[in-house]
Design a protein around this motif. Structure first.
Motif, mmCIF file in Angstrom:
data_model
loop_
_atom_site.group_PDB
_atom_site.id
_atom_site.type_symbol
_atom_site.label_atom_id
_atom_site.label_comp_id
_atom_site.label_asym_id
_atom_site.label_seq_id
_atom_site.Cartn_x
_atom_site.Cartn_y
_atom_site.Cartn_z
ATOM 1 N N GLY A 180 0.788 -1.231 0.000
ATOM 2 C CA GLY A 180 0.000 0.000 0.000
ATOM 3 C C GLY A 180 0.811 1.267 0.000
ATOM 4 N N SER A 181 2.155 1.153 -0.046
ATOM 5 C CA SER A 181 3.010 2.337 -0.005
ATOM 6 C C SER A 181 4.098 2.246 -1.067
ATOM 7 C CB SER A 181 3.659 2.480 1.375
ATOM 8 O OG SER A 181 2.669 2.557 2.394
ATOM 9 N N ALA A 182 4.545 3.394 -1.553
ATOM 10 C CA ALA A 182 5.624 3.435 -2.542
ATOM 11 C C ALA A 182 6.204 4.829 -2.588
ATOM 12 C CB ALA A 182 5.116 3.017 -3.913
ATOM 13 N N GLU A 183 7.463 4.954 -3.058
ATOM 14 C CA GLU A 183 8.152 6.228 -3.166
ATOM 15 C C GLU A 183 8.546 6.488 -4.619
ATOM 16 O OE1 GLU A 183 8.806 8.453 -0.776
ATOM 17 O OE2 GLU A 183 7.832 7.249 0.796
ATOM 18 N N ASN A 184 8.284 7.705 -5.056
ATOM 19 C CA ASN A 184 8.735 8.172 -6.381
ATOM 20 C C ASN A 184 8.386 7.205 -7.516
ATOM 21 O OD1 ASN A 184 9.928 10.665 -5.587
ATOM 22 N ND2 ASN A 184 11.680 9.535 -4.761
ATOM 23 N N VAL A 185 7.108 6.861 -7.605
ATOM 24 C CA VAL A 185 6.660 6.001 -8.705
ATOM 25 C C VAL A 185 5.961 6.866 -9.751
ATOM 26 C CG1 VAL A 185 6.424 3.944 -7.282
ATOM 27 C CG2 VAL A 185 4.475 5.477 -7.532
ATOM 28 N N ASP A 186 6.101 6.472 -11.014
ATOM 29 C CA ASP A 186 5.473 7.189 -12.116
ATOM 30 C C ASP A 186 4.074 6.644 -12.360
ATOM 31 O OD1 ASP A 186 7.669 8.851 -12.608
ATOM 32 O OD2 ASP A 186 8.635 7.316 -13.850
ATOM 33 N N LEU A 187 3.134 7.558 -12.554
ATOM 34 C CA LEU A 187 1.746 7.169 -12.807
ATOM 35 C C LEU A 187 1.152 8.097 -13.851
ATOM 36 C CD1 LEU A 187 -0.893 5.609 -12.033
ATOM 37 C CD2 LEU A 187 -1.281 7.416 -10.321
ATOM 38 N N VAL A 188 0.626 7.511 -14.937
ATOM 39 C CA VAL A 188 -0.060 8.297 -15.953
ATOM 40 C C VAL A 188 -1.516 8.448 -15.546
ATOM 41 C CG1 VAL A 188 -0.753 8.446 -18.373
ATOM 42 C CG2 VAL A 188 1.503 7.537 -17.776
ATOM 43 N N LEU A 189 -1.957 9.660 -15.360
ATOM 44 C CA LEU A 189 -3.332 9.906 -14.923
ATOM 45 C C LEU A 189 -4.314 9.523 -16.026
ATOM 46 C CD1 LEU A 189 -2.875 13.348 -13.094
ATOM 47 C CD2 LEU A 189 -2.717 11.009 -12.167
ATOM 48 N N GLY A 190 -5.264 8.677 -15.654
ATOM 49 C CA GLY A 190 -6.229 8.169 -16.639
ATOM 50 C C GLY A 190 -5.875 6.799 -17.162
ATOM 51 N N SER A 191 -4.745 6.245 -16.699
ATOM 52 C CA SER A 191 -4.319 4.919 -17.177
ATOM 53 C C SER A 191 -5.099 3.785 -16.516
ATOM 54 C CB SER A 191 -2.827 4.710 -16.911
ATOM 55 O OG SER A 191 -2.549 4.727 -15.507
ATOM 56 N N GLY A 192 -5.725 4.073 -15.366
ATOM 57 C CA GLY A 192 -6.487 3.033 -14.675
ATOM 58 C C GLY A 192 -5.633 2.047 -13.900
ATOM 59 N N ARG A 193 -4.387 2.421 -13.631
ATOM 60 C CA ARG A 193 -3.508 1.513 -12.880
ATOM 61 C C ARG A 193 -3.925 1.405 -11.417
ATOM 62 N NH1 ARG A 193 2.455 3.340 -13.205
ATOM 63 N NH2 ARG A 193 2.488 1.947 -11.394
ATOM 64 N N MET A 194 -4.430 2.483 -10.869
ATOM 65 C CA MET A 194 -4.823 2.505 -9.461
ATOM 66 C C MET A 194 -6.331 2.304 -9.335
ATOM 67 S SD MET A 194 -1.818 2.954 -8.196
ATOM 68 C CE MET A 194 -1.971 3.488 -6.493
ATOM 69 N N ILE A 195 -6.795 2.071 -8.094
ATOM 70 C CA ILE A 195 -8.232 1.833 -7.907
ATOM 71 C C ILE A 195 -9.006 3.105 -8.259
ATOM 72 C CG2 ILE A 195 -7.822 0.071 -6.158
ATOM 73 C CD1 ILE A 195 -8.658 2.111 -4.046
ATOM 74 N N GLU A 196 -10.287 2.903 -8.548
ATOM 75 C CA GLU A 196 -11.128 4.007 -9.014
ATOM 76 C C GLU A 196 -11.123 5.163 -8.016
ATOM 77 O OE1 GLU A 196 -15.711 4.832 -10.558
ATOM 78 O OE2 GLU A 196 -15.078 2.809 -9.953
ATOM 79 N N GLY A 197 -10.923 6.363 -8.537
ATOM 80 C CA GLY A 197 -10.941 7.563 -7.713
ATOM 81 C C GLY A 197 -9.569 8.074 -7.342
ATOM 82 N N PHE A 198 -8.566 7.207 -7.389
ATOM 83 C CA PHE A 198 -7.206 7.615 -7.001
ATOM 84 C C PHE A 198 -6.632 8.614 -7.999
ATOM 85 C CE2 PHE A 198 -2.670 7.463 -6.624
ATOM 86 C CZ PHE A 198 -2.393 7.152 -5.299
ATOM 87 N N GLU A 199 -6.639 8.257 -9.266
ATOM 88 C CA GLU A 199 -6.003 9.094 -10.280
ATOM 89 C C GLU A 199 -6.771 10.394 -10.497
ATOM 90 O OE1 GLU A 199 -5.371 6.640 -13.749
ATOM 91 O OE2 GLU A 199 -4.596 4.996 -12.522
ATOM 92 N N SER A 200 -8.103 10.301 -10.522
ATOM 93 C CA SER A 200 -8.898 11.514 -10.757
ATOM 94 C C SER A 200 -8.725 12.524 -9.623
ATOM 95 C CB SER A 200 -10.377 11.150 -10.915
ATOM 96 O OG SER A 200 -10.862 10.504 -9.746
ATOM 97 N N ALA A 201 -8.423 12.031 -8.407
ATOM 98 C CA ALA A 201 -8.240 12.942 -7.263
ATOM 99 C C ALA A 201 -6.980 13.779 -7.394
ATOM 100 C CB ALA A 201 -8.200 12.134 -5.960
ATOM 101 N N LEU A 202 -6.060 13.367 -8.268
ATOM 102 C CA LEU A 202 -4.805 14.095 -8.437
ATOM 103 C C LEU A 202 -4.871 15.125 -9.558
ATOM 104 C CD1 LEU A 202 -2.254 11.157 -7.995
ATOM 105 C CD2 LEU A 202 -3.146 12.743 -6.269
ATOM 106 N N ILE A 203 -5.911 15.080 -10.368
ATOM 107 C CA ILE A 203 -6.058 16.059 -11.451
ATOM 108 C C ILE A 203 -6.315 17.441 -10.842
ATOM 109 C CG2 ILE A 203 -7.530 16.776 -13.381
ATOM 110 C CD1 ILE A 203 -7.940 13.826 -14.037
#
Length: 429
Positions: A180-203
């Protein structure tokens, strides 16, 4: 040998086979005599051991061997005598035998192949009609450019499609959990890699922003211990980058094998898309034809054959998911309908080929191989490979035979044209 056959449920048949007990006893005696030539028992020379002692010491084992071999041979005779086509291995059980009638009985329960009567076909098959438009080529080139995307840091709020570098920590009821934890990982917003709501909360967030996000794991989450549980993520955005697509130039073209430059790349892309379009149209027609065939020719299928097909599909899925590693269980129910349809189609196709004496068209086999080979750098080597390997050649021949059965189906139904596009065909799969 006497054989009687009873029909069970569906394709099940019960064969009761009667063998003269004296025949079995004679075979047992013969084998005991052979053993007696070399048997060593205290007080007796080889070849001089009384039959009574041979029976006492070896009779049980010999009897079981004789039973097994006579059941195997008589079963084969029985199914030939009754003109049955087994669909799998039989279940052998002892029958009611008695010394009074001097018979040995056993019961063989087995599924048989269905008797197929082909019904006249009717219905409609829609033939897709499409061409490769300039827009289709442009979209394909965009996909190729995205395969070579690079990222450039920006000083603005994060937007969908951006890549953010984040550090996060997830807790359930205030406690951290594994993974449940990580440091300095790359994430493309909208890719759907994380559970629903995670990526949209960062926009809309900026570099350096810290957020607390309350979410809930899905009910069917892959980690059972986390499924359907509320979770809080503390997230910090360390960097924001936007995608940079490469220009379509000669260097870009060379990365995709077009050494001659952009014009060759454009030509190759259109050629490959044209080939893919033809394959998808062919597949769409074939699927419709096979659906009509199975819908209008319902048959019972042997469960043994369905079980074999389910196992094959399970193994295939394991290999695709884990490159052949592991032996994790996949529920039968996932594959049952697909397996039953594949077995049904196989039986119907086989019957059509037999009834219509369809022979494989070698010209079509050659054309199919050449079409496949055309996508390789040295097509002639691919063609030679297929013709030098009987197993690979047989695979293509089977595909062509299926195509010829599709032609037979299409001769009996109405074919109408349906305008569509390359994009629609690829989206629908």
């Amino acid at each position: 040998m006497q054989v009687s056959v009873e029909s069970g449920e569906g394709l099940e048949r019960r064969l009761t086979v009667e063998l003269p007990a004296e025949k079995i006893d004679a075979e047992v005696t013969k084998r005991l005599q052979q053993i007696g030539r070399t048997a060593k028992l205290d007080g007796f020379r080889p070849g001089k051991v009384p039959m009574k002692l041979l029976r006492r010491n070896y009779g049980g084992q010999v009897l079981q061997e004789v039973y097994g071999q006579m059941i195997e041979s008589s079963y084969q005779e029985a199914i030939q005598q009754e003109k049955l086509q087994p669909a799998g291995m039989p279940k052998i059980e002892p029958g009611e035998s008695s010394e009074d009638d001097g018979l040995f009985r056993y019961v063989a329960t087995v599924e048989v192949m269905p008797e197929i009567t082909l019904n006249p076909l009717s219905g409609e098959v829609k033939r897709p009609v499409a061409e490769i438009a300039d827009q289709d080529v442009d979209e394909m080139l965009l996909k190729l450019r995205k395969q070579r995307v690079t990222w450039s840091s920006v000083e603005r709020d994060a937007a969908e499609g951006d890549q953010v570098k984040i550090s996060f920590k997830g807790t359930i009821d205030g406690e951290a959990f594994e993974g449940g934890s990580a440091e300095n990982v790359d994430l493309v917003l909208g890719s759907g890699r994380m559970i629903e709501g995670f990526e949209s909360a960062l926009i809309g967030k900026s570099k350096g922003d810290k957020s607390s996000i309350d979410l809930k794991f899905p009910e069917n989450y892959r980690v059972e211990e986390l499924a359907d549980k509320p979770v809080t993520f503390e997230v910090e955005i360390n960097d924001i980058s936007e995608e940079v697509l490469p220009e379509i130039d000669d260097e870009f073209a060379k990365e995709f094998g077009a050494e001659e430059g952009v014009d060759k790349l454009m030509s190759d892309v259109r050629e490959n898309m044209t080939r893919e379009l033809a394959q998808r149209i062919e597949a769409r027609i074939k699927n419709q034809a096979m659906d009509l065939l199975t819908e209008q020719n319902p048959i019972d299928v042997p469960s043994a054959m369905v079980d074999q097909e389910i196992e094959a599909l399970q193994n295939q899925t394991r290999q695709q998911m884990a490159q052949g590693a592991g032996s994790f269980e996949l529920p039968r129910e996932m594959f049952e309908d697909q397996a039953k349809k594949r077995v049904t189609l196989g039986l119907l196709i086989g019957e059509i080929i037999k009834q219509n004496d369809i022979q494989v068209d070698n010209d079509r086999v050659k054309k199919r191989i050449e079409e496949f080979a055309a996508s390789y750098e040295k097509p002639e080597e691919v063609v030679n490979y297929y013709y030098s390997d009987e197993k690979q050649l047989a695979t293509v021949q089977n595909v062509v035979m299926e195509d010829q059965v599709v032609d037979w189906v299409l001769e009996q139904v109405t074919i109408t044209e349906e305008q569509t596009t390359f994009a629609e065909l690829t989206e629908q799969g």
